[in-house]
Design a protein around this motif. Structure first.
Motif, PDB file in Angstrom:
ATOM      1  N   ALA A  18     -16.887  -7.992 -28.559  1.00 21.18           N
ATOM      2  CA  ALA A  18     -16.070  -8.988 -27.855  1.00 21.18           C
ATOM      3  C   ALA A  18     -14.910  -8.306 -27.136  1.00 21.18           C
ATOM      4  CB  ALA A  18     -15.551 -10.031 -28.838  1.00 21.18           C
ATOM      5  N   LEU A  19     -14.298  -7.338 -27.780  1.00 18.85           N
ATOM      6  CA  LEU A  19     -13.206  -6.598 -27.159  1.00 18.85           C
ATOM      7  C   LEU A  19     -13.722  -5.775 -25.983  1.00 18.85           C
ATOM      8  CD1 LEU A  19     -10.193  -5.985 -27.332  1.00 18.85           C
ATOM      9  CD2 LEU A  19     -10.718  -4.145 -28.927  1.00 18.85           C
ATOM     10  N   ARG A  20     -14.908  -5.218 -26.138  1.00 20.76           N
ATOM     11  CA  ARG A  20     -15.505  -4.432 -25.052  1.00 20.76           C
ATOM     12  C   ARG A  20     -15.771  -5.315 -23.835  1.00 20.76           C
ATOM     13  NH1 ARG A  20     -20.577  -0.206 -25.717  1.00 20.76           N
ATOM     14  NH2 ARG A  20     -20.783   0.335 -23.521  1.00 20.76           N
ATOM     15  N   THR A  21     -16.237  -6.537 -24.066  1.00 17.37           N
ATOM     16  CA  THR A  21     -16.469  -7.468 -22.963  1.00 17.37           C
ATOM     17  C   THR A  21     -15.178  -7.755 -22.214  1.00 17.37           C
ATOM     18  OG1 THR A  21     -18.303  -8.528 -24.154  1.00 17.37           O
ATOM     19  CG2 THR A  21     -17.293  -9.777 -22.366  1.00 17.37           C
ATOM     20  N   ALA A  22     -14.112  -8.012 -22.967  1.00 15.61           N
ATOM     21  CA  ALA A  22     -12.823  -8.314 -22.342  1.00 15.61           C
ATOM     22  C   ALA A  22     -12.294  -7.123 -21.556  1.00 15.61           C
ATOM     23  CB  ALA A  22     -11.818  -8.736 -23.409  1.00 15.61           C
ATOM     24  N   GLN A  23     -12.442  -5.936 -22.095  1.00 17.71           N
ATOM     25  CA  GLN A  23     -11.974  -4.738 -21.401  1.00 17.71           C
ATOM     26  C   GLN A  23     -12.752  -4.512 -20.113  1.00 17.71           C
ATOM     27  OE1 GLN A  23     -12.503  -2.069 -24.691  1.00 17.71           O
ATOM     28  NE2 GLN A  23     -10.379  -2.275 -25.389  1.00 17.71           N
ATOM     29  N   ALA A  24     -14.063  -4.746 -20.158  1.00 16.94           N
ATOM     30  CA  ALA A  24     -14.878  -4.608 -18.949  1.00 16.94           C
ATOM     31  C   ALA A  24     -14.459  -5.634 -17.900  1.00 16.94           C
ATOM     32  CB  ALA A  24     -16.361  -4.767 -19.286  1.00 16.94           C
ATOM     33  N   ALA A  25     -14.194  -6.861 -18.341  1.00 19.38           N
ATOM     34  CA  ALA A  25     -13.754  -7.901 -17.404  1.00 19.38           C
ATOM     35  C   ALA A  25     -12.451  -7.505 -16.723  1.00 19.38           C
ATOM     36  CB  ALA A  25     -13.594  -9.227 -18.150  1.00 19.38           C
ATOM     37  N   PRO A 297     -24.594  -3.433 -23.904  1.00 10.90           N
ATOM     38  CA  PRO A 297     -23.581  -3.754 -24.925  1.00 10.90           C
ATOM     39  C   PRO A 297     -22.374  -4.470 -24.332  1.00 10.90           C
ATOM     40  CG  PRO A 297     -24.329  -1.470 -25.120  1.00 10.90           C
ATOM     41  CD  PRO A 297     -24.860  -1.984 -23.825  1.00 10.90           C
ATOM     42  N   GLY A 298     -22.014  -5.583 -24.948  1.00  9.57           N
ATOM     43  CA  GLY A 298     -20.874  -6.340 -24.455  1.00  9.57           C
ATOM     44  C   GLY A 298     -21.113  -7.043 -23.133  1.00  9.57           C
ATOM     45  N   GLY A 299     -22.327  -6.944 -22.585  1.00  8.85           N
ATOM     46  CA  GLY A 299     -22.620  -7.575 -21.305  1.00  8.85           C
ATOM     47  C   GLY A 299     -21.932  -6.926 -20.125  1.00  8.85           C
ATOM     48  N   ALA A 300     -21.518  -5.669 -20.284  1.00 11.79           N
ATOM     49  CA  ALA A 300     -20.742  -5.006 -19.231  1.00 11.79           C
ATOM     50  C   ALA A 300     -21.545  -4.834 -17.941  1.00 11.79           C
ATOM     51  CB  ALA A 300     -20.248  -3.652 -19.733  1.00 11.79           C
ATOM     52  N   THR A 302     -23.933  -6.775 -16.832  1.00  9.06           N
ATOM     53  CA  THR A 302     -23.997  -8.082 -16.180  1.00  9.06           C
ATOM     54  C   THR A 302     -22.686  -8.387 -15.460  1.00  9.06           C
ATOM     55  OG1 THR A 302     -25.690  -9.065 -17.595  1.00  9.06           O
ATOM     56  CG2 THR A 302     -24.076 -10.572 -16.641  1.00  9.06           C
ATOM     57  N   LEU A 303     -21.565  -8.118 -16.113  1.00  7.40           N
ATOM     58  CA  LEU A 303     -20.270  -8.368 -15.469  1.00  7.40           C
ATOM     59  C   LEU A 303     -20.100  -7.516 -14.218  1.00  7.40           C
ATOM     60  CD1 LEU A 303     -17.829  -8.648 -18.505  1.00  7.40           C
ATOM     61  CD2 LEU A 303     -18.949 -10.479 -17.216  1.00  7.40           C
ATOM     62  N   ARG A 304     -20.582  -6.288 -14.277  1.00 12.61           N
ATOM     63  CA  ARG A 304     -20.468  -5.418 -13.108  1.00 12.61           C
ATOM     64  C   ARG A 304     -21.312  -5.971 -11.954  1.00 12.61           C
ATOM     65  NH1 ARG A 304     -21.674  -1.241 -15.586  1.00 12.61           N
ATOM     66  NH2 ARG A 304     -19.538  -0.733 -16.169  1.00 12.61           N
ATOM     67  N   ALA A 305     -22.497  -6.466 -12.271  1.00 17.86           N
ATOM     68  CA  ALA A 305     -23.384  -6.996 -11.232  1.00 17.86           C
ATOM     69  C   ALA A 305     -22.801  -8.246 -10.576  1.00 17.86           C
ATOM     70  CB  ALA A 305     -24.748  -7.312 -11.838  1.00 17.86           C
ATOM     71  N   LEU A 306     -22.098  -9.054 -11.373  1.00 14.59           N
ATOM     72  CA  LEU A 306     -21.535 -10.290 -10.819  1.00 14.59           C
ATOM     73  C   LEU A 306     -20.154 -10.096 -10.205  1.00 14.59           C
ATOM     74  CD1 LEU A 306     -23.872 -11.458 -12.571  1.00 14.59           C
ATOM     75  CD2 LEU A 306     -22.404 -13.439 -12.946  1.00 14.59           C
ATOM     76  N   ALA A 307     -19.523  -8.931 -10.440  1.00 16.21           N
ATOM     77  CA  ALA A 307     -18.162  -8.719  -9.954  1.00 16.21           C
ATOM     78  C   ALA A 307     -18.089  -8.809  -8.431  1.00 16.21           C
ATOM     79  CB  ALA A 307     -17.644  -7.365 -10.425  1.00 16.21           C
TER      80      ALA A 307
END
Length: 314
Positions: A18-25, A297-300, A302-307
Motif C-alpha cells: 500500500a505504501l509502495r502504491t502511494a509512493q508511485a502515485a 507489485p503495488g500496481g506501479a 498500471t499507474l505509470r501506464a495511466l499517468a
C-alpha cells in the motif's frame, strides 16, 4: 477527467505494498491518494507514513466507518496527519458493512445512515477549528491547527446520496457507468456543487493473476442488496441468482465471467473508452485502484501506464 489513486489492500499481497502504491502515485504526479482502512493498517497511521515518505501528494483518509469512529476522533486524526506531514488532508465518511462494524468492532450497524448525517454536520465546524456544540462531540475544539478538510461521503443508496449532497464530494465504489449515472442524476436534483468520484479497479496489462485477484475481491458483492441488482442489470442475473444461494466461495469464483469484471473496471485496451463512459455518466474524478500482483507489485506499472492520461489534473 481527473485521475487520482486509491490504495487497494489486495488479498494475498504484502500489506506494505500500500505504501509502495502511494509512493508511485506521488512520483508519477497524481494529485491525491485515498487511504482507506481494511484489515491491516490504521488509516491515520498509514496516511502519516505516506506523507512522510512522499514529496507532494494530497491525502484523503477514508471512507471511515461512522459507526466506529466518532467525529471528535476523526477530526483529531485528520488534524494530526496534517500537522505531522504538512500535507492537505481530506476526510471521507461511509457506513461500511455489518461485517466490519458488527463482527470486527462489536458495534451496531443499525442507525449508520443517521450517524453518517450527524458526522457530516459535526465535522464541518470541528475541522475548521471551531468549538463543537454538536451532541456527538460537545465542547471539543482542536488543539492542533485546523486542517480545513473537505468532506467526502461514500454513497450507493438514496439516503446516502441525500447526505452526500451536503458534502464537498460523493464517492461511488465498484459501480457500472449506468448505475453511476442514476445516482449522479439524483445528486444533481439536489445540488450542482458536490463533485463526484468513482473508485475503479484498474490493470493496464492484466494477466491471469490480476484477473483472479480482482475476481476474489468481487465475490462478496454479488449477493449484496443493491450490488446484486446492479450486476443483474449489467447482464449477469444468473451469476447473482447463484451467489444468493450462498455457494462455497470457491464455486462462486469459477462462475464469475471476465465480462462481469469488465463492467466495473478499467482493464487493458478498454481503459480509455471505459473512462469516457464514466465521464459521460457525470463522474468528475476516477480514483484508480491498481491491481497488485507479482508481475506488478503495488500496481506501479498500471499507474505509470495511466499517468499519461492524467495531464489535466496536475
Amino acid at each position: 477527467m481527473k485521475l487520482t489513486v486509491s490504495l487497494g489492500f489486495w488479498q494475498d499481497r504484502p500489506a506494505e505494498e500500500a505504501l509502495r502504491t502511494a509512493q508511485a502515485a506521488d512520483e508519477l504526479g497524481y494529485p491525491e491518494v485515498w487511504v482507506g482502512e481494511m484489515a491491516t493498517y490504521d488509516a491515520f497511521a498509514l496516511a502519516t507514513a505516506i506523507g512522510l515518505t512522499t514529496s507532494r501528494i494530497a491525502l484523503t483518509i477514508g471512507p471511515l466507518a461512522v459507526a466506529v469512529r466518532d467525529p471528535m476522533m476523526i477530526a483529531m486524526g485528520a488534524a494530526s496527519v496534517a500537522d505531522l506531514t504538512g500535507r492537505p488532508v481530506r476526510v471521507a465518511l461511509g457506513t461500511s458493512s455489518p461485517l466490519v462494524v458488527e463482527r470486527w468492532h462489536g458495534r451496531p450497524h443499525a442507525g449508520s445512515t443517521k450517524a453518517l448525517a450527524e458526522a457530516v454536520d459535526a465535522l464541518r465546524p470541528l475541522l475548521d477549528g471551531a468549538k463543537s456544540d454538536h451532541l456527538r462531540s460537545q465542547g471539543y475544539r482542536l488543539r492542533l491547527p485546523a486542517p480545513h478538510s473537505g468532506l467526502t461521503v461514500a454513497a450507493f443508496g438514496p439516503a446516502a446520496v441525500r447526505i452526500a449532497s451536503r458534502a464537498d464530494r460523493m464517492v461511488l465504489n465498484l459501480i457500472t457507468p449506468a448505475s453511476a449515472a442514476r445516482l449522479i442524476t439524483d445528486l444533481r436534483a439536489r445540488t450542482s456543487t458536490t463533485r463526484v468520484a468513482a473508485w475503479v479497479t484498474a490493470a493496464a496489462d492484466p494477466d491471469q493473476a490480476a484477473i483472479e485477484q480482482f475476481r476474489r475481491a468481487i465475490v462478496g458483492y454479488l449477493a449484496a442488496p443493491g450490488y446484486g441488482e446492479m450486476f443483474a442489470e449489467a447482464g449477469f442475473p444468473d451469476v447473482v441468482d447463484y451467489a444468493r444461494t450462498h455457494p462455497h466461495p470457491r464455486d462462486l469464483l469459477t462462475a464469475i465471467p471476465d465480462k462481469l469484471l469488465e463492467s466495473v473496471a478499467l482493464l487493458g485496451d478498454s481503459i480509455e473508452s471505459r473512462l469516457a463512459e464514466y465521464a459521460a455518466a457525470g463522474v468528475d474524478e476516477v480514483a484508480i485502484v491498481p491491481v497488485s500482483t507479482e508481475k506488478d507489485p503495488g500496481g506501479a506499472r498500471t499507474l505509470r501506464a495511466l499517468a499519461a492520461l492524467n495531464a489535466e489534473s496536475v
